[in-house]
Design an enzyme around this catalytic site. Sequence first.
Site, PDB file in Angstrom:
ATOM      1  N   CYS A   1     -27.899 -21.014 -25.855  1.00  0.00           N
ATOM      2  CA  CYS A   1     -26.568 -20.671 -26.392  1.00  0.00           C
ATOM      3  C   CYS A   1     -25.707 -20.060 -25.298  1.00  0.00           C
ATOM      4  O   CYS A   1     -24.490 -20.067 -25.375  1.00  0.00           O
ATOM      5  CB  CYS A   1     -26.678 -19.715 -27.573  1.00  0.00           C
ATOM      6  SG  CYS A   1     -26.893 -17.978 -27.117  1.00  0.00           S
TER       7      CYS A   1
ATOM      8  N   GLY B   1     -25.189   9.780 -16.138  1.00  0.00           N
ATOM      9  CA  GLY B   1     -25.245   8.307 -16.207  1.00  0.00           C
ATOM     10  C   GLY B   1     -24.593   7.742 -17.458  1.00  0.00           C
ATOM     11  O   GLY B   1     -24.424   6.534 -17.591  1.00  0.00           O
TER      12      GLY B   1
ATOM     13  N   CYS C   1     -26.520 -14.763 -23.430  1.00  0.00           N
ATOM     14  CA  CYS C   1     -27.249 -13.811 -22.582  1.00  0.00           C
ATOM     15  C   CYS C   1     -27.137 -14.170 -21.112  1.00  0.00           C
ATOM     16  O   CYS C   1     -27.459 -13.375 -20.243  1.00  0.00           O
ATOM     17  CB  CYS C   1     -28.728 -13.808 -22.963  1.00  0.00           C
ATOM     18  SG  CYS C   1     -29.548 -15.370 -22.519  1.00  0.00           S
TER      19      CYS C   1
ATOM     20  N   CYS D   1     -21.302  -1.975 -20.568  1.00  0.00           N
ATOM     21  CA  CYS D   1     -20.948  -1.400 -21.869  1.00  0.00           C
ATOM     22  C   CYS D   1     -21.162   0.101 -21.915  1.00  0.00           C
ATOM     23  O   CYS D   1     -20.671   0.766 -22.810  1.00  0.00           O
ATOM     24  CB  CYS D   1     -21.725  -2.080 -22.999  1.00  0.00           C
ATOM     25  SG  CYS D   1     -23.471  -1.687 -23.020  1.00  0.00           S
TER      26      CYS D   1
ATOM     27  N   GLU E   1     -36.944 -26.053 -36.015  1.00  0.00           N
ATOM     28  CA  GLU E   1     -37.638 -25.014 -36.761  1.00  0.00           C
ATOM     29  C   GLU E   1     -39.165 -25.039 -36.666  1.00  0.00           C
ATOM     30  O   GLU E   1     -39.791 -23.979 -36.535  1.00  0.00           O
ATOM     31  CB  GLU E   1     -37.249 -25.110 -38.243  1.00  0.00           C
ATOM     32  CG  GLU E   1     -35.782 -24.871 -38.487  1.00  0.00           C
ATOM     33  CD  GLU E   1     -35.377 -25.105 -39.921  1.00  0.00           C
ATOM     34  OE1 GLU E   1     -34.616 -24.304 -40.467  1.00  0.00           O
ATOM     35  OE2 GLU E   1     -35.834 -26.112 -40.508  1.00  0.00           O
TER      36      GLU E   1
ATOM     37  N   ASN F   1     -31.947  13.273 -18.833  1.00  0.00           N
ATOM     38  CA  ASN F   1     -33.135  13.099 -19.683  1.00  0.00           C
ATOM     39  C   ASN F   1     -33.664  14.460 -20.136  1.00  0.00           C
ATOM     40  O   ASN F   1     -33.982  14.656 -21.310  1.00  0.00           O
ATOM     41  CB  ASN F   1     -34.213  12.325 -18.927  1.00  0.00           C
ATOM     42  CG  ASN F   1     -35.336  11.881 -19.849  1.00  0.00           C
ATOM     43  OD1 ASN F   1     -36.396  12.472 -19.864  1.00  0.00           O
ATOM     44  ND2 ASN F   1     -35.081  10.858 -20.653  1.00  0.00           N
TER      45      ASN F   1
HETATM   46  C1  FAD Z   1     -31.133   1.338 -23.575  1.00  0.00           C
HETATM   47  C2  FAD Z   1     -31.682   2.706 -23.354  1.00  0.00           C
HETATM   48  C3  FAD Z   1     -33.025   2.865 -23.103  1.00  0.00           C
HETATM   49  C4  FAD Z   1     -33.549   4.140 -22.919  1.00  0.00           C
HETATM   50  N1  FAD Z   1     -34.889   4.254 -22.698  1.00  0.00           N
HETATM   51  C5  FAD Z   1     -35.425   5.469 -22.548  1.00  0.00           C
HETATM   52  C6  FAD Z   1     -36.830   5.595 -22.323  1.00  0.00           C
HETATM   53  O1  FAD Z   1     -37.570   4.606 -22.237  1.00  0.00           O
HETATM   54  N2  FAD Z   1     -37.338   6.837 -22.213  1.00  0.00           N
HETATM   55  C7  FAD Z   1     -36.553   7.956 -22.295  1.00  0.00           C
HETATM   56  O2  FAD Z   1     -37.067   9.061 -22.178  1.00  0.00           O
HETATM   57  N3  FAD Z   1     -35.221   7.865 -22.493  1.00  0.00           N
HETATM   58  C8  FAD Z   1     -34.645   6.652 -22.623  1.00  0.00           C
HETATM   59  N4  FAD Z   1     -33.299   6.540 -22.834  1.00  0.00           N
HETATM   60  C9  FAD Z   1     -32.477   7.763 -22.918  1.00  0.00           C
HETATM   61  C10 FAD Z   1     -31.605   8.051 -21.659  1.00  0.00           C
HETATM   62  O3  FAD Z   1     -31.383   6.939 -20.904  1.00  0.00           O
HETATM   63  C11 FAD Z   1     -32.224   9.012 -20.762  1.00  0.00           C
HETATM   64  O4  FAD Z   1     -32.402  10.198 -21.451  1.00  0.00           O
HETATM   65  C12 FAD Z   1     -31.432   9.262 -19.469  1.00  0.00           C
HETATM   66  O5  FAD Z   1     -32.261   9.856 -18.535  1.00  0.00           O
HETATM   67  C13 FAD Z   1     -30.193  10.125 -19.661  1.00  0.00           C
HETATM   68  O6  FAD Z   1     -29.558  10.286 -18.402  1.00  0.00           O
HETATM   69  P1  FAD Z   1     -27.994  10.152 -18.197  1.00  0.00           P
HETATM   70  O7  FAD Z   1     -27.742  10.551 -16.806  1.00  0.00           O
HETATM   71  O8  FAD Z   1     -27.510   8.858 -18.584  1.00  0.00           O
HETATM   72  O9  FAD Z   1     -27.505  11.259 -19.214  1.00  0.00           O
HETATM   73  P2  FAD Z   1     -26.068  11.441 -19.841  1.00  0.00           P
HETATM   74  O10 FAD Z   1     -25.898  10.540 -20.984  1.00  0.00           O
HETATM   75  O11 FAD Z   1     -25.050  11.397 -18.802  1.00  0.00           O
HETATM   76  O12 FAD Z   1     -26.237  12.944 -20.353  1.00  0.00           O
HETATM   77  C14 FAD Z   1     -27.223  13.273 -21.288  1.00  0.00           C
HETATM   78  C15 FAD Z   1     -27.127  14.771 -21.632  1.00  0.00           C
HETATM   79  O13 FAD Z   1     -27.452  15.547 -20.508  1.00  0.00           O
HETATM   80  C16 FAD Z   1     -26.399  16.455 -20.189  1.00  0.00           C
HETATM   81  N5  FAD Z   1     -26.401  16.578 -18.744  1.00  0.00           N
HETATM   82  C17 FAD Z   1     -26.410  15.582 -17.833  1.00  0.00           C
HETATM   83  N6  FAD Z   1     -26.504  16.090 -16.599  1.00  0.00           N
HETATM   84  C18 FAD Z   1     -26.545  17.429 -16.729  1.00  0.00           C
HETATM   85  C19 FAD Z   1     -26.660  18.505 -15.813  1.00  0.00           C
HETATM   86  N7  FAD Z   1     -26.754  18.300 -14.518  1.00  0.00           N
HETATM   87  N8  FAD Z   1     -26.680  19.758 -16.314  1.00  0.00           N
HETATM   88  C20 FAD Z   1     -26.583  20.003 -17.620  1.00  0.00           C
HETATM   89  N9  FAD Z   1     -26.494  19.030 -18.528  1.00  0.00           N
HETATM   90  C21 FAD Z   1     -26.483  17.749 -18.078  1.00  0.00           C
HETATM   91  C22 FAD Z   1     -25.178  15.842 -20.805  1.00  0.00           C
HETATM   92  O14 FAD Z   1     -24.196  16.792 -21.117  1.00  0.00           O
HETATM   93  C23 FAD Z   1     -25.752  15.190 -22.041  1.00  0.00           C
HETATM   94  O15 FAD Z   1     -25.886  16.141 -23.056  1.00  0.00           O
HETATM   95  C24 FAD Z   1     -32.726   5.282 -22.998  1.00  0.00           C
HETATM   96  C25 FAD Z   1     -31.367   5.114 -23.233  1.00  0.00           C
HETATM   97  C26 FAD Z   1     -30.842   3.847 -23.407  1.00  0.00           C
HETATM   98  C27 FAD Z   1     -29.389   3.696 -23.654  1.00  0.00           C
HETATM   99  S1  FES Z   2     -29.570 -18.536 -24.388  1.00  0.00           S
HETATM  100 FE1  FES Z   2     -29.024 -17.728 -26.334  1.00  0.00          FE
HETATM  101  S2  FES Z   2     -29.523 -15.655 -26.154  1.00  0.00           S
HETATM  102 FE2  FES Z   2     -30.245 -16.492 -24.302  1.00  0.00          FE
HETATM  103  S1  FES Z   3     -23.828  -5.179 -24.421  1.00  0.00           S
HETATM  104 FE1  FES Z   3     -24.376  -3.867 -22.850  1.00  0.00          FE
HETATM  105  S2  FES Z   3     -26.491  -3.851 -22.971  1.00  0.00           S
HETATM  106 FE2  FES Z   3     -25.943  -4.964 -24.723  1.00  0.00          FE
END
Ligand code: FAD
Ligand code: FES
Ligand code: FES
Length: 1384
Positions: free
Chosen positions: A125, A318, A128, A85, A1316, A409
């Site tokens: 169900c 990412g 998941c 997703c 329940e 991050n």
């Molecule tokens: C389900 C979920 C759980 C998460 N849990 C945590 C957690 O526990 N702790 C936490 O700190 N964060 C968490 N995050 C936030 C996120 O995952 C992190 O911040 C992650 O490291 C972002 O990395 P990315 O490569 O996906 O960034 P992207 O989404 O690709 O980019 C993020 C930002 O960085 C910029 N960017 C990326 N690379 C560069 C580069 N080389 N130079 C300049 N700009 C750049 C992009 O333009 C954007 O603004 C979570 C996110 C999700 C969806």
């Molecule tokens: S079996 Fe229903 S959410 Fe996992």
């Molecule tokens: S549908 Fe992708 S993590 Fe929930």
Amino acid sequence: MNVCELFQNMSLSENTVLIFFCNGKRVTDEKVDPSMTLLSYLRLKLRLTGSKLGCGEGGCGACTVMISSYDRLTKKITNISANACLTPICQVHMMAVTTVEGIGSIKEGLHPVQERIAKAHGSQCGFCTPGIVMSMYTLLRNNHQPTMTDIEDTFQGNLCRCTGYRPILEGYRTFTKDYVSDGSADKNCCQMKGNLKCCTDDGLNDGTPQSSKSNCCQMRNTEKRQEGVQSCTDENQCCMISNGKRQISTILFQPSEFTAYDPTKEIIFPPELILMLEKEDPQLVKFEGNGLTWIRPVTIDQLSAVRSQFPNSKLVSGNTEVGVDIKLKKMHYPMLVSVANVAELNTIGLCETGVNIGASVTLSRIEDFLKDAMGQIPDYQCKGFAAVVDMLHWFSGQQIRNVAGIGGNIITGSPISDLNPILMAAGCTLAFADTKGVHRSLQIAEHFFTGYRQNAMKPNETLVSIHIPYTKKTEHIKAFKQAHRRDDDIAIVNAAFRVDLHDGVVHDSSMAFGGMAPTTKMAKQTMNKIVGRIWDQSLFDDVIASLANEMSLEPGAPGGMTEYRQSLVLSFFFKFYLRLNQEIPNKNIPKVSPSETSATFPFKRDEVKSTQMFQEVANDQPPIDPVGRPLVHLSAYQQATGEAIYVDDMIPFQNELYMAVVFSQKAHAQIKCVDATAALSMRGVHAFIDHRDVPGSNLIGDIIQDEELFATDKVTCIGQYIGAIVADDKEIAQRAARMVQVEYQDLEPIISIEDAIEKESYFEPVRMETGNMTNGFESSDKIIEGEMRIGEQEHFYLETQSCIAVPKQEEDFIEVFSATQDLRLAQITIANALGVKYHKVNVRTKRLGGAFGGKETQSCNLSAALAIAAKKVGRPVRCMLDRDEDMTSTGTRHAFLGRYKVGFSNDGKIQALKIYLYCNSGNSMDLSPVVMDLALWQLQNAYYIPNMDAYGYCCKTNIPSNTAFRALGRPSALLIMENLMNEISYSIGVSQNMVRELNFLKEEQMTCYNQTVDDVHLVKRCWDECLLKSDYTERQSKVANFNRSNRWKKRGLSIIPLLYGVGFPAIQMDKAGAFVIIYQDGSVLLSHGGVEMGQGLYTKMIQVASRTLKIPSDQIYTEETSTNKVPNTSPTAGSVSSDINGMAVKIACEKLYQRLEPYRRQEPDKTWSDWVAAAYMDRVSLFATGFYKTPSKGFDYRTRTGEPFYYFSSGAAVSEVEIDCLTGDHVVLRTDIVMDVGDSINPAIDIGQIEGGFIQGYGLFTLEEYRWSPSGELLTKGPGFYKIPSFTDIPVEFNVSLLDGVPHTKVVCSSKAIGEPPLLLAGSVFLAIKEAILASRKDCGIEGSFRLDSPATAERIRMACSNTFTEKFPPAVPGQFTPFFIRS
Ligand SMILES: Cc1cc2nc3c(=O)[nH]c(=O)nc-3n(C[C@H](O)[C@H](O)[C@H](O)COP(=O)(O)OP(=O)(O)OC[C@H]3O[C@@H](n4cnc5c(N)ncnc54)[C@H](O)[C@@H]3O)c2cc1C
Ligand code: FES
Ligand code: FES
């Protein structure tokens, strides 16, 4: 070469053809839409619907797939699990994707990962399941024999709302190295030999429940094992034989039946792709379409060129942050430039001064690299690395860590980033390059972050790498994090501390905190203050005082929880201080006293272990009779292979359109104008519908119709339907819906119960009265008054509300495929809205991806709106709500407030209880009166209360109407009562258990609602067995010892009983129908009124039919539930569906069995098919209906008299917890449950319901919390902020026993309801936490009772464990500030 030339060389003028492999097959797309995610591509374009959309934001794992890539330089193939997703489709260009369909199928054979989750009963169900299968599959591809810890870690990013996780872990344990090398952990146990004899009994047949004997084999997982008791000695006196007749079993599945796992049989990386990748260097690629250009350069020069040309392009790595922004914040970036494959940003390596990490290196790679490096270089140099590695374990789930880059991050600059505090404290530097190739480096210190999510990077710069320096011998770094949930959750507060200590004197220090300001914040003043000072108690005291000042938060500061967050800052430093004192062998450093060391224990969770005990069928039960056997859920195989079809998996109908709802954005307002002109002018938009399009009634509701399907002139909650857009597809529909302009005039909203009380905003109050209150209180020695709040709970079914409405060509007929648990209500709501007769509407339901009450009344709004839409455009219309839409627009379990006054004797006997219960009903009545009645009836639980006066007020507020949720209002009522029991025991100094036992209801006594309980003695039996099985008494003293020796970790142990009334109080609902058809070949089609939503109803009903017809269960099939097969059904709810539908099925099957009797008698040696064939020739009717109504008296709502329940079930649970008094973190060490289910129809399903229900209750009482803005906006609308229990939240030891030898004659196959009741038993965890807090408070000299509201979140636990840190932050005075969030 100028930029234009470079671009021509890179053929940026042309679109690249997307190529990737999916399940071994090549996919080529010349016109890919780059805005699609991999998940939408799989589901919509490739029609691979096994991967599910549970949230769309990386928080549930239902979409997990394996992505494999090939590195032509190293010739290495890398397999990672990833959230489809959040993966842009273009990102998988030249990669291989494996989905759940690619690893096995019913036809080709299941993969062992699919087979084991199904056979171990790990799929209910099933929504998941594909995601869990793919996480496990990827783990096995990378590690053929993982440990249990590897397995738990791999599931950090997967959620399941049904199973309680235990069966998944147990099924997959069979892949572990330990299990495989041992053959079986239990291979010496009699239970594995199948000889019905116990190998470990002591030979004493003394009436003690056998399995509680100290040397019983069933105790092998408890402390007895550590004491060396491993085996029974006398096989003649098996403790596992119940009443000398039926064996007690602990085996729900047979690992010996599993297909062996052979890694050599796995599908290989596509050779064709290797050849393609070997042919040329990776190329820059560009995809353009649907208003988005997506470019993926592979060198830094290409990146610079692209960025010079397109300075406003957005970088993405990412996509875990950018993807969420696009999805949830509806951000639109016309050009995305992916840095994920830029070679220079993907290197990681050690240098003389530390490690250099390319900005695109993923968090998983960093973790692996640093772990490796730590084994190669001296420990003292790696303290910074260790802090990063420790933190990464708690950073999101694996699917996110596998793709998220460190650069993403840092640059996101989230104030709760988990890495930035460490990078700042460790003195890391960042290297940037601009589009002209100019490089500069900056230290990541406080000045780097210039504001909320802003930083000092220049617009034309790219972050290239990060340098983490080695630590010096004298340097020490540690990091801390506290989140709502341990796994996969963002921090509430995190911190990193570094000190450079020279002979006990601080040479230098840094302290960085997340979650305390709009940016990661350094405590500059405090850092400066301590330089040159001795690291001793006086320094510690000064730091605490200074941090309290420097890190202070205003009440109402963004994020809320201000007192807690400030306390955490101090607690973290305290932990750091003690850890250093422990670790540094220096005479100048203070020593840590033994009891204080508990502050420094890192979180540790033992490997999960469990037992499940149930009564086997009698030896003489025919093998063909499946009743009582742990049959696998009949859809489990389809669910595990992704072949199970849920509503949104259905192949689109011809001409199908999509509907997006226009939701109210205001909690309470007059609608002044709705303008859909702009939306209607969009290409692909077909219609806008609102209340003016409703030909029938616009009013909906179950008990009364007080809710508008589409708001007319006023909105009463955020999320209310105002209208809807019908368009070609989901994306257009949703975009158009956002363009509909609604003008509001604000009215004052009522959000919380307290608000409603103040404004007396109620539905009709109810009262339940028994005995004489004046006498009751007069005869009491003591009286306590108090109040308690129990929060709401989101259903969080993994499949959100979904439906397809298909108008038929003839007449007014419409067919609706709805994910509903109440087909009758859906049918009549649709018919009333359309203004047609009920027979013109057919509602069909195959299966639900979870429901838990949330798809009873609340599925009807969507179904009716879709029916209106489909009628208007004359075409099929579909909608599946996004997770945030679902959570915003549907209600939850009701929040409750109880205000009580209880009188009791000196020994704890309750004499009188006066109580006011308030629940937050939301903006319409829905099922609130039923919720409140059930709460009032459950209040007394298993106790006798001679005098009781209870009032129930359903508060009318401006939040979405709250609704049914597993057990309705009963869990809240039970917790209030059980909490009262503890309060009584604290007040008189008598043990809680004595108080409880003293008050137990007896057979001759009536309930407060004037009903007797036939088998009330079973409560005591469950209670006694639970005490024995859990070693309660022995463990109680161990807990006391633990608490004496540990100041900062405390344990608590608690047991609660359960008495649960079963049956629909509204008697017209206590009935069911079935329709059974025998075809000429003898196969049977079974239909009934119950819906399969994961609870195994279809499986159980087939077991009943199989027993009655005396044919194998595989001869019987249930296709779906529909209103044109079995009409006028009751909702699948209230735990009674097996009871009532089972009886109806039995009655129908008995009729058919009787009709075949002559043929059986005539030719007894022939087969079932022969008798059926003969009957067919004789023109015997081979279909029959069954109808059943319970003989219960029912409850008369007008006179409020009668008997609400048909019968009662009982149970008991013991839970032990350990809390961290400094952070509020907790872990459930062990839970033992004994539950009465009569004679179980299917022990695997029943135990699954117990475990799943218990974990859901655990979430309710400890973890799950809705937070609202004061203006009524839900702030926790998704798995990112709303935390349900995850894999590692379940009890470390989880034992469940079904009470044996208690057949229940009133119900089909002598069974009892189960869906329940077990949820309520999770109250034992809450009370164990309360006990642990009590022990902590005692150490601070605070005695006696205290208020603890539910859920017992980390915040509440920490703040209740009051100490000098928390005292520095007294709660702000309500009314003197605007809170950041409120509770409803
Ligand atoms: C389900 C979920 C759980 C998460 N849990 C945590 C957690 O526990 N702790 C936490 O700190 N964060 C968490 N995050 C936030 C996120 O995952 C992190 O911040 C992650 O490291 C972002 O990395 P990315 O490569 O996906 O960034 P992207 O989404 O690709 O980019 C993020 C930002 O960085 C910029 N960017 C990326 N690379 C560069 C580069 N080389 N130079 C300049 N700009 C750049 C992009 O333009 C954007 O603004 C979570 C996110 C999700 C969806
Ligand atoms: S079996 Fe229903 S959410 Fe996992
Ligand atoms: S549908 Fe992708 S993590 Fe929930």
